[in-house]
Design a protein around this motif. Structure first.
Motif, PDB file in Angstrom:
ATOM      1  N   ILE A  29       0.844  -1.195   0.000  1.00 14.40           N
ATOM      2  CA  ILE A  29       0.000   0.000   0.000  1.00 14.40           C
ATOM      3  C   ILE A  29       0.877   1.242   0.000  1.00 14.40           C
ATOM      4  CG2 ILE A  29      -1.743   1.299   1.288  1.00 14.40           C
ATOM      5  CD1 ILE A  29      -2.708  -1.387   2.439  1.00 14.40           C
ATOM      6  N   PHE A  30       1.898   1.247   0.861  1.00 11.20           N
ATOM      7  CA  PHE A  30       2.824   2.373   0.960  1.00 11.20           C
ATOM      8  C   PHE A  30       4.247   1.880   0.684  1.00 11.20           C
ATOM      9  CE2 PHE A  30      -0.646   3.505   3.929  1.00 11.20           C
ATOM     10  CZ  PHE A  30      -1.078   4.679   3.315  1.00 11.20           C
ATOM     11  N   PRO A  31       4.750   2.026  -0.550  1.00  7.62           N
ATOM     12  CA  PRO A  31       6.141   1.662  -0.827  1.00  7.62           C
ATOM     13  C   PRO A  31       7.089   2.425   0.093  1.00  7.62           C
ATOM     14  CG  PRO A  31       4.946   2.045  -2.870  1.00  7.62           C
ATOM     15  CD  PRO A  31       4.031   2.480  -1.753  1.00  7.62           C
ATOM     16  N   GLY A  32       8.171   1.759   0.461  1.00 11.28           N
ATOM     17  CA  GLY A  32       9.142   2.361   1.367  1.00 11.28           C
ATOM     18  C   GLY A  32       8.948   1.944   2.804  1.00 11.28           C
ATOM     19  N   ARG A  33       7.777   1.393   3.113  1.00  9.57           N
ATOM     20  CA  ARG A  33       7.518   0.884   4.450  1.00  9.57           C
ATOM     21  C   ARG A  33       7.505  -0.648   4.408  1.00  9.57           C
ATOM     22  NH1 ARG A  33       2.448   4.669   6.557  1.00  9.57           N
ATOM     23  NH2 ARG A  33       3.458   6.703   6.217  1.00  9.57           N
ATOM     24  N   LEU A  34       7.636  -1.259   5.582  1.00  9.89           N
ATOM     25  CA  LEU A  34       7.609  -2.711   5.657  1.00  9.89           C
ATOM     26  C   LEU A  34       6.193  -3.237   5.485  1.00  9.89           C
ATOM     27  CD1 LEU A  34      10.002  -3.489   8.649  1.00  9.89           C
ATOM     28  CD2 LEU A  34      10.463  -3.798   6.215  1.00  9.89           C
ATOM     29  N   ALA A  35       6.089  -4.381   4.822  1.00 12.16           N
ATOM     30  CA  ALA A  35       4.822  -5.108   4.722  1.00 12.16           C
ATOM     31  C   ALA A  35       4.946  -6.392   5.527  1.00 12.16           C
ATOM     32  CB  ALA A  35       4.495  -5.422   3.271  1.00 12.16           C
ATOM     33  N   LEU A  36       3.910  -6.711   6.287  1.00 15.53           N
ATOM     34  CA  LEU A  36       3.892  -7.928   7.099  1.00 15.53           C
ATOM     35  C   LEU A  36       2.695  -8.771   6.701  1.00 15.53           C
ATOM     36  CD1 LEU A  36       4.653  -6.395  10.621  1.00 15.53           C
ATOM     37  CD2 LEU A  36       6.271  -7.415   9.017  1.00 15.53           C
ATOM     38  N   LEU A  37       2.937 -10.060   6.516  1.00 19.65           N
ATOM     39  CA  LEU A  37       1.870 -11.009   6.212  1.00 19.65           C
ATOM     40  C   LEU A  37       2.012 -12.171   7.183  1.00 19.65           C
ATOM     41  CD1 LEU A  37       0.561 -12.006   2.756  1.00 19.65           C
ATOM     42  CD2 LEU A  37       1.102 -13.808   4.378  1.00 19.65           C
ATOM     43  N   ARG A  38       1.101 -12.231   8.166  1.00 16.49           N
ATOM     44  CA  ARG A  38       1.166 -13.293   9.171  1.00 16.49           C
ATOM     45  C   ARG A  38       0.144 -14.371   8.837  1.00 16.49           C
ATOM     46  NH1 ARG A  38       1.176 -13.029  15.836  1.00 16.49           N
ATOM     47  NH2 ARG A  38       1.527 -15.282  16.093  1.00 16.49           N
ATOM     48  N   VAL A  39       0.600 -15.619   8.840  1.00 20.04           N
ATOM     49  CA  VAL A  39      -0.245 -16.747   8.453  1.00 20.04           C
ATOM     50  C   VAL A  39      -0.307 -17.749   9.603  1.00 20.04           C
ATOM     51  CG1 VAL A  39      -0.575 -18.617   6.799  1.00 20.04           C
ATOM     52  CG2 VAL A  39       0.403 -16.447   6.032  1.00 20.04           C
ATOM     53  N   LYS A  40      -1.523 -18.144   9.977  1.00 23.14           N
ATOM     54  CA  LYS A  40      -1.754 -19.228  10.931  1.00 23.14           C
ATOM     55  C   LYS A  40      -2.653 -20.262  10.265  1.00 23.14           C
ATOM     56  CE  LYS A  40      -1.322 -16.811  15.362  1.00 23.14           C
ATOM     57  NZ  LYS A  40      -2.004 -16.511  16.656  1.00 23.14           N
ATOM     58  N   ILE A  41      -2.194 -21.497  10.228  1.00 21.49           N
ATOM     59  CA  ILE A  41      -2.943 -22.571   9.568  1.00 21.49           C
ATOM     60  C   ILE A  41      -3.403 -23.564  10.631  1.00 21.49           C
ATOM     61  CG2 ILE A  41      -2.871 -24.374   7.815  1.00 21.49           C
ATOM     62  CD1 ILE A  41      -0.603 -22.833   6.475  1.00 21.49           C
ATOM     63  N   ASP A  42      -4.718 -23.795  10.719  1.00 21.97           N
ATOM     64  CA  ASP A  42      -5.235 -24.713  11.741  1.00 21.97           C
ATOM     65  C   ASP A  42      -5.206 -26.154  11.227  1.00 21.97           C
ATOM     66  OD1 ASP A  42      -7.448 -25.083  10.075  1.00 21.97           O
ATOM     67  OD2 ASP A  42      -8.682 -23.619  11.158  1.00 21.97           O
ATOM     68  N   GLU A  43      -5.612 -27.062  12.081  1.00 25.00           N
ATOM     69  CA  GLU A  43      -5.551 -28.485  11.746  1.00 25.00           C
ATOM     70  C   GLU A  43      -6.464 -28.854  10.585  1.00 25.00           C
ATOM     71  OE1 GLU A  43      -3.412 -30.585  12.924  1.00 25.00           O
ATOM     72  OE2 GLU A  43      -2.550 -29.029  14.197  1.00 25.00           O
ATOM     73  N   ALA A  44      -7.500 -28.050  10.354  1.00 29.53           N
ATOM     74  CA  ALA A  44      -8.430 -28.336   9.262  1.00 29.53           C
ATOM     75  C   ALA A  44      -7.935 -27.811   7.919  1.00 29.53           C
ATOM     76  CB  ALA A  44      -9.802 -27.728   9.581  1.00 29.53           C
ATOM     77  N   GLY A  45      -6.792 -27.141   7.935  1.00 32.09           N
ATOM     78  CA  GLY A  45      -6.234 -26.626   6.690  1.00 32.09           C
ATOM     79  C   GLY A  45      -6.736 -25.253   6.308  1.00 32.09           C
TER      80      GLY A  45
END
Length: 760
Positions: free
Chosen positions: A489-505
């Motif tokens: 969204i804002f170049p020059g700043r950090l992007a974070l993508l956090r992923v949590k996957i449960d047992e059901a996929g």
């Protein structure tokens, strides 16, 4: 800390052109003497008195603290070798720059050849090559190569082989014509060939391999074969990154520092040159390309079938000093291609190694301006990207008495990783050892760690249930467990993508500063993705890469990420060096212009410091190519005035906020009519099909302004230069304090108010 030395030398030249070599020698490097050569060539003159001014800089970053050697005063020895160069020929062969692969048992270990030519005078076009002493090999030129006056280019040839070749040389004749077509020449070159016997379990030598970097640039690298054949179980190659100033072809200590491995190929890329770009940008591209090229070379010959590696192979990254920093960099930007990392004597980032707080500019630069300028270094900040290595085994190695890169750099690296949750990150701190020591990799602990990686680690990336991907530059970042940030969204700043996957996929995704992202189904299988209030089911029949983007009410699967008509804009000018072909400088039609002088100097610097090829085109040629769709591959750099046809044509399309009204350049409502103002900025490539391509505009109204802008061309790392900069004459005295404005583009190449500033 830097020490400067300047002096002037009067030189009388007459008749022939003058060839001047300057050589800097110092004993304060960490890998032995450092030899840097530069050259000056003067055009033919009858008689002239030239005053040559030389500037030498001794920095602790490059040469270490003299106190560590028991010296109070740093010592530099400068030797100048001056010789007259007879002009019997207008185009000459430069054999020291030729690129020729080794032949193993009569078979070429690569298909890229390069023959270096330098124009003494005039414009020349290399058309073809004919080998005279054998029919076993054939050289085919990749494309006609235009060489400008005084320019050196490595002309690319593809090698094809119909029979074994065992002669000591390849004798070739090159067909060359003048650009106006009035003169034709035949240049005879002799290319020495290094032959090797087939390797086996007890006998081997490092093999020089070649490939084409960025389609057309012949590039060499070294490999050491494993002891054992791979058969059906292919082991990850070991990618070894050298330190600053190390020439892998002339300094054998580097290839000897890592013991030959039983199962894995050792791959030693050049990084373009011995200094390179700190293993970022083109140097990083070169490192990965050597792995892909080794795969192709081994596949091309049935004799090497049982020594093959996997396609798109994952690697163990190893590096020392600048190469250790590069190992951290490559691993944290492309984690899915990495099995493990062994970085030695690595610094965290340039600002932590040699801070620029004592630079002259620091005394004059507005804090808001400084913040935006510094954001252009974010893609180099290894510490900010370490979340990507939490699940990758790391063994950092450092000498306890390192006087060049203090050991706290490696301590901090490992401490950050453990804070982020890493379970397999450790440091081997060796007491009483300095920056370099011969057993840095040749010891029981490192070799045991390496053996564990190669034997027990899976050949496909792990699939943890909870992880965070950190990205600052989507163009120079890969996937983590199959997930990839496509745009910010804002170049020059950090992007974070956090992923949590449960047992059901089902994957729960939390994003910060992410405009779009993708998932590679080959690396991660999820039944659904939850992003905020959006629950997106994923069919089990869906394969390949799935892209996600916002649709106004939430997130959705998109066949094409919105905005991908324009690739995510880079956050810094340095991105112009990452080109998918030779860089083309575009100048006015005046072949005696200041623009040509600047283009020739920049082309020389790219060749000397990065082995990046570049061509020089007249604006009239480019205008024709814009119409017929035959622009050469690679990024473009326009040098000249805004009143010229090329910037008028491109800027009229309004793909960035720069525009031309009358003969005056404007940016987002600001009129840039001061004759001393200059503008340098990135722009999308005119070929809309080339989503990776870029244009760098260098626009000025006078020679003084043009020279200021030329100094901003990103020849090296550690230089603060965001997507666009507007300069003034004050920059001559107060550096960045004289910048009128600077900033980054938005994710769609528009005005980015949050990351742009005008000072005056």
């Amino acid at each position: 800390m830097a020490h400067f030395l300047r002096f002037s030398l009067p030189i009388l030249a007459s008749g022939d052109s003058l060839f001047l070599n300057g050589m800097l020698e110092t004993s304060m490097t960490w890998n032995g003497p450092c030899l840097e050569q530069s050259s000056f060539r003067h055009h033919p003159i009858l008689e002239s008195l030239l005053y040559m001014r030389f500037s030498s800089v001794l920095t602790m970053r490059l040469f270490g603290d003299p106190a560590a050697k028991g010296e109070e005063i740093p010592i530099q020895t400068i030797r100048l070798d001056i010789q007259l160069e007879a002009q019997n020929e207008l185009l000459v062969h430069e054999p020291s720059l030729d690129v020729v692969c080794d032949f193993v048992d009569g078979k070429a270990f690569g298909n890229a050849f390069g023959i270096a030519l330098r124009s003494i005078s005039g414009w020349w076009v290399v058309k073809s090559a004919l080998i005279r002493n054998t029919k076993a090999v054939v050289l085919t030129i990749k494309r006609d190569t235009v060489i400008a006056p005084t320019q050196t280019r490595i002309v690319p040839f593809s090698l094809s082989q119909s029979d074994v070749f065992r002669l000591p040389n390849i004798d070739a004749e090159l067909e060359v014509i003048s650009r106006d077509g009035l003169h034709k020449k035949i240049i005879t070159v002799i290319l020495p060939v290094h032959h090797q016997c087939p390797w086996n379990q007890t006998s081997y030598q490092p093999i020089k391999a070649t490939y084409f970097y960025a389609l057309e640039m012949p590039t060499a690298f070294l490999v050491v074969p494993p002891v054992l054949q791979s058969f059906d179980k292919k082991s990850p190659p070991i990618l070894a990154l050298h330190g600053a100033g190390v020439d892998i072809f002339d300094q054998s200590f580097w290839t000897q520092s890592i013991p030959r491995n039983k199962r894995s190929w050792l791959v030693f890329p050049s990084g373009r040159t011995s200094w390179g770009l700190d293993w970022h940008g083109p140097s990083a591209q070169d490192a990965w390309a050597t792995i892909d090229s080794l795969f192709e070379i081994l596949q091309a010959n049935t004799d090497w079938k049982h020594w093959e590696i996997d396609s798109n192979a994952r690697v163990v990254l190893v590096g020392h000093s600048n190469g250790g920093q590069g190992a951290w960099y490559l691993a944290s930007r492309y984690p899915d291609r990495v099995v493990g990392v062994i970085p030695a004597a690595a610094y965290i980032k340039s600002q932590a190694y040699i801070p620029w707080t004592m630079s002259r500019s620091a005394h004059y630069t507005d804090p808001a301006l400084r913040a935006i300028l510094d954001s252009s270094l974010t893609p180099d900040d290894n510490d900010l990207h370490l979340s990507n290595l939490v699940d990758i085994p790391v063994l950092a190695v450092h000498g306890g008495n390192d006087t060049n890169v203090p050991v706290w750099h490696s301590r901090e690296y490992v401490s950050i990783l453990k804070t982020l949750g890493a379970k397999n990150a450790s440091i081997r701190e060796v007491p009483n050892e300095d920056h370099w020591f011969s057993s840095v990799f040749d010891n029981e602990q490192v070799q045991g760690f390496l053996e564990t990686l190669l034997v027990t680690e899976p050949r496909s990336p792990r699939s943890p249930k909870d992880f965070t991907l950190t990205v600052s530059d989507p163009r120079a970042s890969g996937t983590l467990h199959g997930w990839k940030v496509e745009s910010l969204i804002f170049p020059g700043r950090l992007a974070l993508l956090r992923v949590k996957i449960d047992e059901a996929g089902s994957a729960q995704v939390i994003v910060s500063n992410v405009h779009s992202f993708s998932l590679d189904r080959c690396l991660s299988v999820c039944k659904s993705v939850q992003i905020g209030a959006s629950l997106i089911p994923i069919s089990s029949e869906r394969s390949g890469i799935i892209r996600f983007s916002p649709d106004g009410a939430g997130w959705t699967i998109a066949d094409t990420v919105k905005g991908s008509q324009e690739k995510h804009p880079p956050a810094r000018l340095q991105s112009i060096l990452s080109s998918n072909g030779p860089i083309s400088f575009i100048i006015s039609n005046d072949t005696n212009s200041r623009e040509l002088s600047v283009a020739l100097r920049l082309a020389h610097d790219l060749q000397i410091y990065h082995r990046l090829d570049s061509g020089i085109l007249r604006e009239s040629e480019v205008q024709v190519h814009l119409q017929d769709g035959r622009l050469p591959p690679g990024n473009l750099v326009f040098i000249g005035k805004q009143s010229s046809a090329f910037p008028r044509t491109l800027l009229s399309e309004k793909r960035t906020p720069f525009e031309i009204k009358g003969n005056v350049l404007g940016l987002n409502g600001q009129v840039l009519d001061d004759p001393n103002t200059g503008s340098i900025f990135l722009h999308p490539h005119p070929d809309r099909k080339d989503l990776d391509g870029l244009v760098l505009f260098v626009l000025s109204n006078n020679h003084e302004s043009l020279e200021r802008l030329a100094r901003l061309f990103p020849i090296r790392t550690g230089v603060v230069a965001p997507s666009w900069i507007v300069t003034s004459s004050l920059s001559n005295r107060i550096g960045t304090g004289g910048i009128r404005g600077t900033g980054l583009w938005s994710q769609s190449w528009g005005w980015n108010d949050a990351s742009s500033t005008w000072i005056w």
